[in-house]
Design an enzyme around this catalytic site. Structure first.
Site, short mmCIF file in Angstrom:
data_model
loop_
_atom_site.label_atom_id
_atom_site.label_comp_id
_atom_site.label_asym_id
_atom_site.label_seq_id
_atom_site.Cartn_x
_atom_site.Cartn_y
_atom_site.Cartn_z
N GLY A 88 0.60 -1.16 -0.06
CA GLY A 88 -0.09 -0.09 0.06
C GLY A 88 0.98 1.38 -0.02
O GLY A 88 1.65 1.36 -0.82
N ASP A 108 -4.26 -4.20 -8.89
CA ASP A 108 -4.48 -4.82 -10.42
C ASP A 108 -3.61 -3.69 -11.27
O ASP A 108 -2.94 -4.21 -12.22
CB ASP A 108 -6.05 -4.67 -10.62
CG ASP A 108 -6.88 -5.48 -9.79
OD1 ASP A 108 -6.14 -6.47 -9.29
OD2 ASP A 108 -8.18 -5.28 -9.71
P1 ADP Z 1 -3.40 -4.63 -3.32
O1 ADP Z 1 -4.55 -3.85 -3.70
O2 ADP Z 1 -3.13 -5.99 -4.16
O3 ADP Z 1 -3.71 -4.93 -1.59
P2 ADP Z 1 -1.75 -2.48 -2.62
O4 ADP Z 1 -2.86 -1.91 -1.63
O5 ADP Z 1 -0.37 -2.84 -1.83
O6 ADP Z 1 -2.17 -3.91 -3.49
O7 ADP Z 1 -1.54 -1.40 -3.77
C1 ADP Z 1 -0.69 -1.63 -4.91
C2 ADP Z 1 0.28 -0.48 -5.04
O8 ADP Z 1 -0.60 0.85 -5.28
C3 ADP Z 1 1.11 -0.15 -3.86
O9 ADP Z 1 2.42 -0.87 -3.91
C4 ADP Z 1 1.44 1.39 -4.16
O10 ADP Z 1 2.22 1.86 -5.10
C5 ADP Z 1 -0.07 1.77 -4.53
N1 ADP Z 1 -0.81 2.41 -3.41
C6 ADP Z 1 -1.99 1.58 -2.83
N2 ADP Z 1 -2.23 2.08 -1.83
C7 ADP Z 1 -1.51 3.25 -1.69
C8 ADP Z 1 -1.64 4.67 -0.80
N3 ADP Z 1 -2.81 4.61 0.39
N4 ADP Z 1 -0.97 5.47 -0.96
C9 ADP Z 1 -0.08 5.62 -1.95
N5 ADP Z 1 0.27 4.40 -3.08
C10 ADP Z 1 -0.69 3.44 -2.71
#
Ligand code: ADP
Length: 312
Positions: free
Chosen positions: A222, A252
């Site tokens: 995230g 995704d």
């Molecule tokens: P998933 O949806 O599979 O759980 P993540 O939440 O880790 O995956 O999101 C994938 C990517 O999107 C992260 O590695 C980051 O680059 C970006 N991202 C997701 N949430 C945030 C956030 N709150 N702030 C900044 N970037 C984010």
């Protein structure tokens, strides 16, 4: 070419209500239906990046026709296997306090004939594919080891298989020629049966997956970016802080960034910048699976990727 599989697509209907009260008649102030499912989000972002992905999977009934029509409108080439059941609808109800309540249908049942029909399409499409992405859960009725079978098919055809799923079907596939997986921390804990408290734990757990034969492991975290490992190196990705609106579909979108980078022979540093920029851009907008190229350019310059040897 990149081929993207979505076994259980859906019409995602977003309803906005001023208040959400159980047991009362509610009137929506805003409704937005979109073609959804993790693989379709991946395909939409790949298309926005400038590649023409091909979508496969199962579609049925009026809902299936709606989804197909939406993909055609977006210019996304698709060759879904038609089934007798009705593709699902998933609801996301957002109230005035921005609480989100989701109601997810399980989706239709798939039989053996559907799987054979799908495989004959897949067989043809893989002749021209360098990368296969499969995202999301299997459909009801499919064998739980089906992603393992896809891994075997890709190995035979020399196709790079990117798998973004979770639970038993991922666990059963991990020693089957997976090119890239992208579990988040919760999924990594489930997969390795270990508690992950920090980056070091995540790296140690990922080593176990490399030993099993996965070629590249990306742990997405995230707002804390990503850790990426292969047999040679560890990459630590730090991202800038942003004001997010909706992170659904960010995972995704990062898978789309990886697929685009791999097909265009990017280095892993470049792939990681693109994957994170796509996830971040998606998080800036209400719409799932939407990115903006200007954001990608800005974020790519701000993201820091550090590379270490695996045993350092
Ligand atoms: P998933 O949806 O599979 O759980 P993540 O939440 O880790 O995956 O999101 C994938 C990517 O999107 C992260 O590695 C980051 O680059 C970006 N991202 C997701 N949430 C945030 C956030 N709150 N702030 C900044 N970037 C984010």
């Amino acid at each position: 070419m990149i081929t993207v599989i979505t076994f259980n697509p859906s019409i995602d209907r977003l309803y906005k209500l001023d208040t959400f009260e159980i047991g009362m008649v509610q009137r929506a102030s805003f409704v937005n239906p979109t073609a959804g499912g993790k693989g379709l989000n991946v395909a939409k972002v790949i298309k926005q990046l400038g590649e023409n992905p091909r979508c496969l999977g199962f579609l049925g009934g009026y809902n299936g026709l709606y989804i197909k029509n939406e993909l055609n409108k977006a210019g996304i080439v698709n060759n879904f296997t038609e089934i007798d059941g009705e593709s699902r609808i998933c609801l996301n109800i957002i109230d005035g306090d921005k609480n989100s309540t989701e109601i997810l249908e399980k989706g239709p049942n798939i039989n053996e004939k559907n799987i054979l029909d799908f495989e004959s399409k897949l067989d043809k499409v893989l002749e021209n594919s360098k990368v296969l992405v499969a995202s999301g859960s299997l459909s009801q009725g499919m064998p739980v080891d089906y992603y393992k079978r896809l891994g075997k098919i890709c190995e035979k055809k020399g196709v790079k298989f990117i798998l973004d799923t979770s639970g038993k079907s991922l666990e059963m596939a991990i020693n089957e020629n997976l090119y890239l997986i992208k579990p988040n921390i919760d999924e990594l804990e489930l997969l390795t049966h270990k508690k992950i408290n920090n980056k070091e734990d995540a790296i140690n757990a990922s080593r176990f997956l490399l030993e099993k034969g996965v070629k590249n492991v990306c742990i997405s975290m995230g707002k804390d970016g990503m850790i990426f490992l292969n047999k040679e190196h560890i990459y630590d990705v730090k991202i800038p802080k942003i004001e997010i609106l909706n992170t659904v579909g960010s995972g995704d979108s990062s898978i789309a960034g990886f697929a685009y980078g791999v097909i265009n022979d990017y280095s892993w540093e470049e792939c990681l910048k693109l994957a994170n920029s796509c996830g971040m851009s998606n998080a800036l907008y209400m719409e799932t699976g939407y990115i903006n190229k200007k954001d990608i350019k800005t974020f790519s310059n701000e993201i820091k990727v550090s590379k270490y040897n695996l045993d350092s």
